[in-house]
Design a protein around this motif. Structure first.
Motif, mmCIF file in Angstrom:
data_model
loop_
_atom_site.group_PDB
_atom_site.id
_atom_site.type_symbol
_atom_site.label_atom_id
_atom_site.label_comp_id
_atom_site.label_asym_id
_atom_site.label_seq_id
_atom_site.Cartn_x
_atom_site.Cartn_y
_atom_site.Cartn_z
ATOM 1 N N GLU A 77 1.028 -5.022 8.340
ATOM 2 C CA GLU A 77 1.514 -4.911 9.707
ATOM 3 C C GLU A 77 2.184 -6.229 10.043
ATOM 4 O O GLU A 77 1.761 -7.263 9.564
ATOM 5 N N THR A 86 -1.642 9.099 1.384
ATOM 6 C CA THR A 86 -1.213 9.705 0.119
ATOM 7 C C THR A 86 -2.369 9.680 -0.880
ATOM 8 O O THR A 86 -2.463 10.525 -1.766
ATOM 9 N N LEU A 122 4.688 5.165 -2.171
ATOM 10 C CA LEU A 122 5.501 6.342 -1.900
ATOM 11 C C LEU A 122 6.900 6.157 -2.469
ATOM 12 O O LEU A 122 7.461 7.053 -3.109
ATOM 13 N N HIS A 157 11.957 -2.215 7.814
ATOM 14 C CA HIS A 157 12.157 -3.463 7.071
ATOM 15 C C HIS A 157 13.616 -3.661 6.632
ATOM 16 O O HIS A 157 14.116 -4.778 6.660
ATOM 17 N N TYR A 171 -8.378 0.971 11.681
ATOM 18 C CA TYR A 171 -8.058 2.387 11.975
ATOM 19 C C TYR A 171 -8.426 3.303 10.814
ATOM 20 O O TYR A 171 -8.640 4.505 11.002
ATOM 21 N N GLY A 173 0.824 -1.215 0.000
ATOM 22 C CA GLY A 173 0.000 0.000 0.000
ATOM 23 C C GLY A 173 0.854 1.259 0.000
ATOM 24 O O GLY A 173 1.799 1.383 -0.776
ATOM 25 N N GLY A 174 0.561 2.138 0.954
ATOM 26 C CA GLY A 174 1.150 3.479 0.973
ATOM 27 C C GLY A 174 2.655 3.512 0.909
ATOM 28 O O GLY A 174 3.232 4.266 0.113
ATOM 29 N N LEU A 175 3.297 2.700 1.726
ATOM 30 C CA LEU A 175 4.759 2.709 1.801
ATOM 31 C C LEU A 175 5.398 2.356 0.455
ATOM 32 O O LEU A 175 6.307 3.029 -0.012
ATOM 33 N N HIS A 197 6.911 5.077 9.160
ATOM 34 C CA HIS A 197 5.643 5.226 8.428
ATOM 35 C C HIS A 197 4.428 4.825 9.247
ATOM 36 O O HIS A 197 3.308 4.767 8.720
ATOM 37 N N ALA A 225 2.855 -2.435 14.706
ATOM 38 C CA ALA A 225 3.533 -2.449 13.396
ATOM 39 C C ALA A 225 5.035 -2.245 13.529
ATOM 40 O O ALA A 225 5.759 -2.298 12.559
#
Ligand code: 26W
Length: 830
Positions: free
Chosen positions: A288, A672, A138, A337, A569, A133-135, A373, A379
């Protein structure tokens, strides 16, 4: 083929077949590749043949610039950014490469001349879903901006053979299927076996004294395998800079074991190959962590050791010695990571390049910067020490040494505060022992940043508070951004054209130029054209929805869109409570004046995430009933678009009227998608969370639909003892909505279908869905109110776009370059 064209080709001249940008040369090159690479002629060529032929044609023009870029970097030996990320979501390459080369229209014409629709080829392309997803997305936006800003950079990662799963919706449920994105091969990548790296794993360490009598340690691994780099050229927009996305693929050191085969041990003959290939086989589909997933730690070590060895190899081609590594490279850790990199660079510098510890630490600490992030405690990655010991024994020794020296510093700064020492230790000794990767990243980095102002502040006040107390100078904010090339120019060409016809095209590489749009917000003719652009995209999405979901939607209804990973969330269930509330209102009074809305959802749930999967079931179950209820008469439509991806985003972001950014304040680090929707003229309904705060600041409170508790209020509410059931008892509409979901109406009478969700909301509601319900519903009424005044809505939409300049990833990257990486542009001349 005229002689002139051929020698032009050799010289790589302006109009040569291999590099020309003219309609002629592209058509000729396409036919050449169809013939000589695909071995096909037009009449018998498949869609994939045509796609490949065009891909190789475009690739030639990328490689032309790539060679010029490498030559320039060899001559100037510039300081280089290395981005380490376990995930990348680049999206389909063809359209973006045509755009950045500036040849989309000539290519469309060149193909049309051969009776080929460019859009058919674009539709055919598989996207590399190498992220959750977002990470991951980006990281891809950052690659586009780094190249566009002409910053020397290498983006390192893993070439998963299977990316994020494909999502199918069967009987309202998510079903995962394997993402075999490489089944037809990938024309955009170039294998580089000659610079493969050796990867060690397991085994033990032994110390010895070297010929000079110095004490040394060597790692005796129990197994080794190879990491082969697979490169993808990343071209900037309107420049010649082509940077690299270098992804590592795992292979056995020795492929086939002939001796085992001779012994008839056929499994033995291939077992090593199979074992090593497994390492880069598949992406972990969770956004997560799952504690102790052995293969995940191996994956992290794998791409990190290959990347650092590769950097040291590149350094070796310059006159700089290892102890000046940090002058040549700045290495960004994309979350925890790749955090093992801190220990791995120490191992390479001390054990293999024989630097002494202090010098090696100085180099290491000045090489790394860490981006966090997520604030979700669950997470933050931590690895069981026994697992670490069995896989990475030398790294554990090094981490112990780093930790000992670090805790000495903590004790010096905060004497007699052993509780702080225990809290800050890289090793969690509170129970079973763990290695805290966020702590290793903080200790080993000279800079630590969050991804939005609120997030960076909360980082300093909560999860990384101790580190902020110790090293306040390390902490920075770098608010996320997105590339306007893919998410406006490529996804919304109609809007891009209108912008270029109204203000000049300078916004493409300087998004703050959009400000010039504001003066047209009261121009009725312009408002009309603005609405036409949106209407056309909504009609386009409507066709896609009918093709993928078999549902008919009204493009004149308000398109209310929530597209992102499914997570409690992010509160997709709060969105559903609004829909059920409206449904209840219609059921109680069919004449009630409801603004017709089409609710579009998109997003994958981690396969093991029960509640997220139940939320998908609930969305589809409510849709089943609402979409068919005659009393609703089409005023409400609920659609779940399967398999949300970058490609699907191209259709969704331009077509939204309302962007749902409704996470519990303090939980969404940045977001984002919020930027992509607003950049395409959607109005945002959202909480003061992540980058929503800054979007509202930029576009103006009057152009943003705000609701809900703030992050502080959320903390106070929980600290004061939150009793969600009281809210249920005291809010009739809320009770009505929850009871209807619990009644079995949406589940063929099965009252237990959504029990777990209802019970969670009534008994704990950790993300304060019920606490924000009333404010959300009231805010949605305000939305409907404005929608009834199209001119006002359109003015707000124009103002949103005009004021989104800050949220370009070019601005984010320019800030990273100025404040963290200390690098400058190196223009490339062809
Ligand atoms: C170990 C599994 C795992 C995988 C991914 C843990 C955590 C992650 C990511 C950190 C989750 C993620 O994608 N975070 C998102 O990052 C975006 C880019 O900064 C932010 O905009 C989002 O708010 C944040 O949720």
């Amino acid at each position: 083929m005229t002689a002139r064209k051929r020698d032009d080709a050799a010289k790589g001249g302006e109009d040569s077949i291999r590099t020309g940008l003219s309609e002629d040369s592209i058509r000729l090159a396409f036919l050449d590749n169809l013939f000589y690479v695909q071995g096909r002629f037009l009449e018998v060529a498949s869609l994939d043949d045509k796609y490949k032929a065009l891909a190789y044609t475009v690739r030639d023009r990328l490689l032309h610039r790539w060679v010029a870029t490498v030559r320039t970097y060899q001559q100037t030996n510039p300081r280089t950014v290395c981005y380490l990320s376990a995930e990348y979501l680049p999206g389909p390459f063809m359209g973006n490469n045509l755009l950045n080369l500036g040849i989309s229209e000539v290519t469309r014409k060149a193909l049309a001349g051969l009776g080929i629709e460019l859009d058919d080829l674009l539709e055919h392309e598989e996207e590399p879903g190498l992220g959750n997803g977002g990470l991951g997305r980006l990281a891809a936006c950052f690659m586009d901006s780094l190249a566009t800003l002409q910053i020397p950079a290498i983006s390192y990662g893993i070439r998963y053979e299977f990316g994020i799963f494909n999502q199918r919706i069967r009987d309202g449920e998510q079903v995962e299927t394997t993402d075999n994105w490489l089944r037809y091969g990938n024309p955009w990548e170039v294998r580089r076996p000659h610079i493969a790296c050796t990867v060690k794993l397991g085994g033990r360490t032994e110390s010895y004294h070297d010929e000079a009598g110095r004490w040394r340690v060597r790692w005796l691994p129990s197994e080794t395998f190879r990491g082969v780099p697979i490169d993808t050229p990343i071209l900037g927009h309107g420049v010649n800079t082509v940077n690299l996305m270098r992804l590592w693929s795992a292979e056995a050191a020795e492929g086939f074991d002939f001796h085992a085969f001779n012994r008839g041990d056929y499994y033995g003959a291939v077992v090593r190959e199979v074992r090593s290939e497994t390492i880069s086989k598949v992406l972990y589909p969770n956004d997560e962590p799952e504690i102790g997933k052995r293969l995940r730690l191996i994956q992290q070590h794998f791409f990190v050791t290959c990347s650092l060895q590769d950097m040291l190899r590149v350094l070796g081609t310059t006159e700089l010695p290892p102890e000046r590594f940090h002058e040549k490279f700045c290495v960004q850790l994309n979350d925890t990571h790749p955090a093992i990199a801190v220990a791995e660079l120490m191992r390479l510098l001390v054990d293999e390049h024989h630097l002494d510890w202090d010098l090696a630490w100085q180099v290491t600490h000045n090489s790394f910067a860490y981006t966090n992030h997520t604030l979700l405690p669950e997470a933050l990655e931590k690895w069981p020490v026994p697992l670490f010991e069995s896989l990475l024994p030398r790294h554990l020794e090094i981490i112990y040494e780093i930790n000992a020296r670090f805790l000495d510093e903590v004790r010096m700064r905060f004497p007699f505060d052993e509780a702080r020492v225990r809290r800050m230790s890289i090793i969690d000794e509170s129970g079973p022992r763990y290695v805290r990767m966020a702590h290793l990243a903080c200790v080993g980095s000279f800079a630590i940043n969050g991804v939005a102002e609120l997030h960076s502040r909360l980082l300093k006040e909560t999860v990384l508070r101790d580190f902020y107390d110790l090293w306040p100078e390390k902490f920075q904010n770098k608010t996320n951004g997105v590339t306007p090339r893919r998410f406006v120019m490529l996804a919304n060409p109609g809007l891009a054209r209108l912008l270029n016809e109204t203000i000049d095209s300078s916004w493409e590489n300087d998004l703050t130029q959009l400000r010039a749009l504001e003066k047209y917000a009261d121009d009725a003719a312009f408002l009309e054209r603005w609405r036409d652009v949106k209407r056309e995209r909504k009609a386009h999405l409507g066709l896609l929805i009918s093709r993928l979901c078999g549902a008919r939607v009204d493009p004149d209804s308000l398109f209310d869109v929530q597209a992102k990973r499914i997570h409690e969330y992010k509160r997709q269930h709060l969105n559903v409570l609004h829909i059920v509330t409206l449904y209840n209102r219609i059921k109680h009074d069919p004449s009630s004046d409801i603004v017709p809305r089409t609710f579009v959802f998109g997003g994958k749930a981690a396969p093991g995430y029960f509640m997220a999967k139940l939320m998908i079931r609930l969305i589809n179950a409510v849709g089943e009933v609402v979409n068919r209820d005659p009393a609703v008469a089409g005023r409400l439509k609920v659609v779940f678009l399967p398999n949300f991806s970058v490609k699907l985003g191209h259709a969704l972001y331009p077509a939204a009227d309302l962007s749902e950014q409704i996470s519990t304040a303090g939980k969404e680090a940045s977001g984002t998608g919020n930027m992509k929707f607003a950049m395409n003229g959607a109005l945002t309904i959202g909480t003061l969370d992540g980058a929503n705060v800054e979007i509202r600041e930029e576009v103006g409170a009057e152009n943003f639909f705000l609701f809900g508790l703030t992050a502080e209020e959320v903390e106070h509410r929980l600290a004061a003892g939150y009793r969600p059931r009281d809210l249920y008892e005291n809010d009739a509409e809320l009770k009505g909505a929850l009871d209807l979901i619990g009644s079995g109406l949406f589940s063929h009478g099965d009252r237990d279908a959504f029990r777990p969700l209802i019970d969670n909301l009534l008994n704990s509601d950790p993300y304060l869905v019920l606490a924000d319900y009333a404010s959300y519903i009231a805010c949605q009424e305000a939305v409907s109110g404005v929608w009834r005044d199209p001119a006002r809505w359109t003015r707000m939409s124009i103002c949103n776009v005009a004021r989104m300049g800050k949220f370009s990833s070019d601005r984010s990257i320019a800030e990273y370059c100025r404040d963290i990486w200390k690098v400058s542009a190196v223009p490339v001349v062809l």
